[in-house]
Design a protein around this motif. Sequence first.
Motif, PDB file in Angstrom:
ATOM      1  N   MET A 265      19.326  22.517  -5.276  1.00 50.42           N
ATOM      2  CA  MET A 265      18.582  23.762  -5.504  1.00 50.42           C
ATOM      3  C   MET A 265      19.520  24.947  -5.736  1.00 50.42           C
ATOM      4  O   MET A 265      19.299  25.767  -6.623  1.00 50.42           O
ATOM      5  CB  MET A 265      17.670  24.075  -4.321  1.00 50.42           C
ATOM      6  CG  MET A 265      16.240  23.650  -4.504  1.00 50.42           C
ATOM      7  SD  MET A 265      15.519  24.102  -6.103  1.00 50.42           S
ATOM      8  CE  MET A 265      15.387  25.883  -5.957  1.00 50.42           C
ATOM      9  N   GLU A 266      20.563  25.036  -4.925  1.00 46.40           N
ATOM     10  CA  GLU A 266      21.482  26.180  -5.068  1.00 46.40           C
ATOM     11  C   GLU A 266      22.207  26.114  -6.402  1.00 46.40           C
ATOM     12  O   GLU A 266      22.386  27.133  -7.076  1.00 46.40           O
ATOM     13  CB  GLU A 266      22.481  26.223  -3.898  1.00 46.40           C
ATOM     14  CG  GLU A 266      21.847  26.384  -2.510  1.00 46.40           C
ATOM     15  CD  GLU A 266      21.015  27.649  -2.351  1.00 46.40           C
ATOM     16  OE1 GLU A 266      21.337  28.672  -2.988  1.00 46.40           O
ATOM     17  OE2 GLU A 266      20.011  27.620  -1.592  1.00 46.40           O
TER      18      GLU A 266
ATOM     19  N   THR B 281      14.095  11.357   3.268  1.00 46.92           N
ATOM     20  CA  THR B 281      13.706  11.982   2.004  1.00 46.92           C
ATOM     21  C   THR B 281      13.607  13.483   2.249  1.00 46.92           C
ATOM     22  O   THR B 281      12.791  13.929   3.051  1.00 46.92           O
ATOM     23  CB  THR B 281      12.327  11.471   1.530  1.00 46.92           C
ATOM     24  OG1 THR B 281      12.324  10.040   1.538  1.00 46.92           O
ATOM     25  CG2 THR B 281      12.004  11.978   0.138  1.00 46.92           C
ATOM     26  N   ALA B 282      14.449  14.249   1.575  1.00 42.75           N
ATOM     27  CA  ALA B 282      14.368  15.711   1.687  1.00 42.75           C
ATOM     28  C   ALA B 282      13.898  16.254   0.352  1.00 42.75           C
ATOM     29  O   ALA B 282      14.397  15.853  -0.699  1.00 42.75           O
ATOM     30  CB  ALA B 282      15.725  16.301   2.050  1.00 42.75           C
ATOM     31  N   THR B 283      12.911  17.136   0.390  1.00 44.65           N
ATOM     32  CA  THR B 283      12.383  17.691  -0.853  1.00 44.65           C
ATOM     33  C   THR B 283      12.276  19.210  -0.768  1.00 44.65           C
ATOM     34  O   THR B 283      12.173  19.779   0.322  1.00 44.65           O
ATOM     35  CB  THR B 283      10.982  17.128  -1.200  1.00 44.65           C
ATOM     36  OG1 THR B 283      10.011  17.760  -0.368  1.00 44.65           O
ATOM     37  CG2 THR B 283      10.906  15.633  -1.016  1.00 44.65           C
ATOM     38  N   PHE B 284      12.289  19.823  -1.945  1.00 51.57           N
ATOM     39  CA  PHE B 284      12.052  21.263  -2.015  1.00 51.57           C
ATOM     40  C   PHE B 284      11.157  21.527  -3.218  1.00 51.57           C
ATOM     41  O   PHE B 284      11.354  20.949  -4.293  1.00 51.57           O
ATOM     42  CB  PHE B 284      13.348  22.046  -2.181  1.00 51.57           C
ATOM     43  CG  PHE B 284      13.089  23.521  -2.303  1.00 51.57           C
ATOM     44  CD1 PHE B 284      12.903  24.297  -1.177  1.00 51.57           C
ATOM     45  CD2 PHE B 284      12.951  24.109  -3.546  1.00 51.57           C
ATOM     46  CE1 PHE B 284      12.594  25.646  -1.284  1.00 51.57           C
ATOM     47  CE2 PHE B 284      12.642  25.457  -3.673  1.00 51.57           C
ATOM     48  CZ  PHE B 284      12.474  26.228  -2.536  1.00 51.57           C
TER      49      PHE B 284
ATOM     50  N   ALA C 168      21.196  13.751   7.345  1.00 52.22           N
ATOM     51  CA  ALA C 168      22.136  14.824   6.993  1.00 52.22           C
ATOM     52  C   ALA C 168      22.450  14.850   5.491  1.00 52.22           C
ATOM     53  O   ALA C 168      22.296  15.896   4.854  1.00 52.22           O
ATOM     54  CB  ALA C 168      23.404  14.724   7.828  1.00 52.22           C
TER      55      ALA C 168
ATOM     56  N   CYS D 135      19.850  17.883  -1.126  1.00 51.10           N
ATOM     57  CA  CYS D 135      18.666  18.581  -1.626  1.00 51.10           C
ATOM     58  C   CYS D 135      18.959  20.082  -1.741  1.00 51.10           C
ATOM     59  O   CYS D 135      18.676  20.707  -2.762  1.00 51.10           O
ATOM     60  CB  CYS D 135      17.483  18.320  -0.692  1.00 51.10           C
ATOM     61  SG  CYS D 135      15.945  19.098  -1.211  1.00 51.10           S
ATOM     62  N   ARG D 136      19.569  20.621  -0.700  1.00 54.18           N
ATOM     63  CA  ARG D 136      19.907  22.054  -0.717  1.00 54.18           C
ATOM     64  C   ARG D 136      20.920  22.367  -1.815  1.00 54.18           C
ATOM     65  O   ARG D 136      20.795  23.355  -2.548  1.00 54.18           O
ATOM     66  CB  ARG D 136      20.460  22.451   0.656  1.00 54.18           C
ATOM     67  CG  ARG D 136      20.857  23.915   0.788  1.00 54.18           C
ATOM     68  CD  ARG D 136      19.703  24.734   1.308  1.00 54.18           C
ATOM     69  NE  ARG D 136      19.843  26.158   1.081  1.00 54.18           N
ATOM     70  CZ  ARG D 136      19.900  27.073   2.046  1.00 54.18           C
ATOM     71  NH1 ARG D 136      19.856  26.717   3.314  1.00 54.18           N
ATOM     72  NH2 ARG D 136      19.985  28.357   1.758  1.00 54.18           N
TER      73      ARG D 136
ATOM     74  N   PHE E 196      19.297  16.100   3.465  1.00 58.29           N
ATOM     75  CA  PHE E 196      19.130  17.555   3.557  1.00 58.29           C
ATOM     76  C   PHE E 196      20.176  18.298   2.723  1.00 58.29           C
ATOM     77  O   PHE E 196      19.865  19.209   1.974  1.00 58.29           O
ATOM     78  CB  PHE E 196      19.293  18.016   5.014  1.00 58.29           C
ATOM     79  CG  PHE E 196      18.017  18.024   5.817  1.00 58.29           C
ATOM     80  CD1 PHE E 196      16.923  18.768   5.422  1.00 58.29           C
ATOM     81  CD2 PHE E 196      17.930  17.311   7.014  1.00 58.29           C
ATOM     82  CE1 PHE E 196      15.765  18.807   6.178  1.00 58.29           C
ATOM     83  CE2 PHE E 196      16.774  17.329   7.788  1.00 58.29           C
ATOM     84  CZ  PHE E 196      15.689  18.080   7.373  1.00 58.29           C
ATOM     85  N   GLU E 197      21.431  17.896   2.899  1.00 53.92           N
ATOM     86  CA  GLU E 197      22.514  18.645   2.252  1.00 53.92           C
ATOM     87  C   GLU E 197      22.477  18.507   0.734  1.00 53.92           C
ATOM     88  O   GLU E 197      22.678  19.485   0.011  1.00 53.92           O
ATOM     89  CB  GLU E 197      23.869  18.193   2.816  1.00 53.92           C
ATOM     90  CG  GLU E 197      24.070  18.711   4.233  1.00 53.92           C
ATOM     91  CD  GLU E 197      25.154  17.971   5.000  1.00 53.92           C
ATOM     92  OE1 GLU E 197      26.057  17.388   4.361  1.00 53.92           O
ATOM     93  OE2 GLU E 197      25.105  17.980   6.251  1.00 53.92           O
TER      94      GLU E 197
END
Lengths: 76, 76, 139, 139
Positions: free
Chosen positions: C113-114, C29-32, C103, C109-110, C106-107
């Motif tokens: 956002m972008e 789980t990747a979060t921002f 991987a 999630c990023r 992370f990717e």
Amino acid sequence: MVTIKFFASLREEVGKNEVQIEAGEQLTIAKIWNQVCDGIPLPNHVLMAINMEYTDLNSLVKDGDEVAFFPPVTGG
Amino acid sequence: MVTIKFFASLREEVGKNEVQIEAGEQLTIAKIWNQVCDGIPLPNHVLMAINMEYTDLNSLVKDGDEVAFFPPVTGG
Amino acid sequence: MLVKIIPNEFNPWKYLQEHELQAGKFGATATFIGTMRDYNVGDTVKSMFLEHYPNMTEKHLQKISNIALQRWDILDTLIIHRVGEILPGDNIVLVAAWAGHRAPAFEACRFLMEELKAKAPFWKRETLVNNEVRWVDAN
Amino acid sequence: MLVKIIPNEFNPWKYLQEHELQAGKFGATATFIGTMRDYNVGDTVKSMFLEHYPNMTEKHLQKISNIALQRWDILDTLIIHRVGEILPGDNIVLVAAWAGHRAPAFEACRFLMEELKAKAPFWKRETLVNNEVRWVDAN
């Protein structure tokens, strides 16, 4: 009719929130800007959408469409 | 005295958990392995540490040190 | 996939805790979280107004979520974005991606956002401590 | 900086909620959570034992946290890692990085996870549904 919306700083610069115009023949986004914005030159980097999808100045607009002009986005 | 620890699958392969030996002169990690592991060849990719810092086979070990051998890590 | 625009303060950790995937089926789980600072380009900021384009904003966020779900081996995504008047310390945005492995989580999630920063129709108008009001034009 | 090895189940969202930085001083929080799957390299996994090297593990996690704090413009980091017997759906690791802006938060969070995976002394021993026990050797 075509509905034209302005957002954020562009709404303040143009002095309009929402305008409705008749949908003429071969109506492009560029023509709408000129018709509605009383000679204000189109600022650089303005973004535009037809029916909530990004588009460009040359796109054709038809009766019932919603057009939007807005400045670069700054969310997140 | 030098304390030698083994972890995870390597502990099972070597059949030892923790061993203490005398700290002789010019004692290296490689010599410790040979002395303690009864002729078991050093497996590829084994990691080693002196006093909880990664090191290599040629490092010298002194009295009071804690040495560890372990397989590649798999945390996270 | 969850996309939500909310006009009130929100607790991102509560949203994440309540967004339960089936136990054992995900490993990453990747979060921002984007949170309002009390400073920006050298000035002290008192408050901020977040404007958006109702419906287009949601549509765009759903679109980038769909792209992420197709492009990476991920299981789910979540985007929550605040609108209206906000204060320093308030959370602005929460983005999350769930996957089997780290991987793609992370990717994705990023990426979300972008993409959100680049194209989602939101605009910030900040009020400084001297009551000067200005539209944020950098991102 | 917070580094913690814990032998019991933990709620990552609760940890994050309780790890409060000063409101207004940070703008970005990137987090990653690793959770136990009930499958691995094609087999169904029943449970897992997480071994570590007491003290060296903590020392190594503090070291990579310090590297991250020096290398990126970030405000704080957090690493929590579970040890002992765990079950599918249990959380294994929580990593977080706080910053003024999103890029360093994302990058530091990813760095911490990759470094943890590469060098932190943890080992996984899994028990399959057929009661076969094996050490995990890929990562």
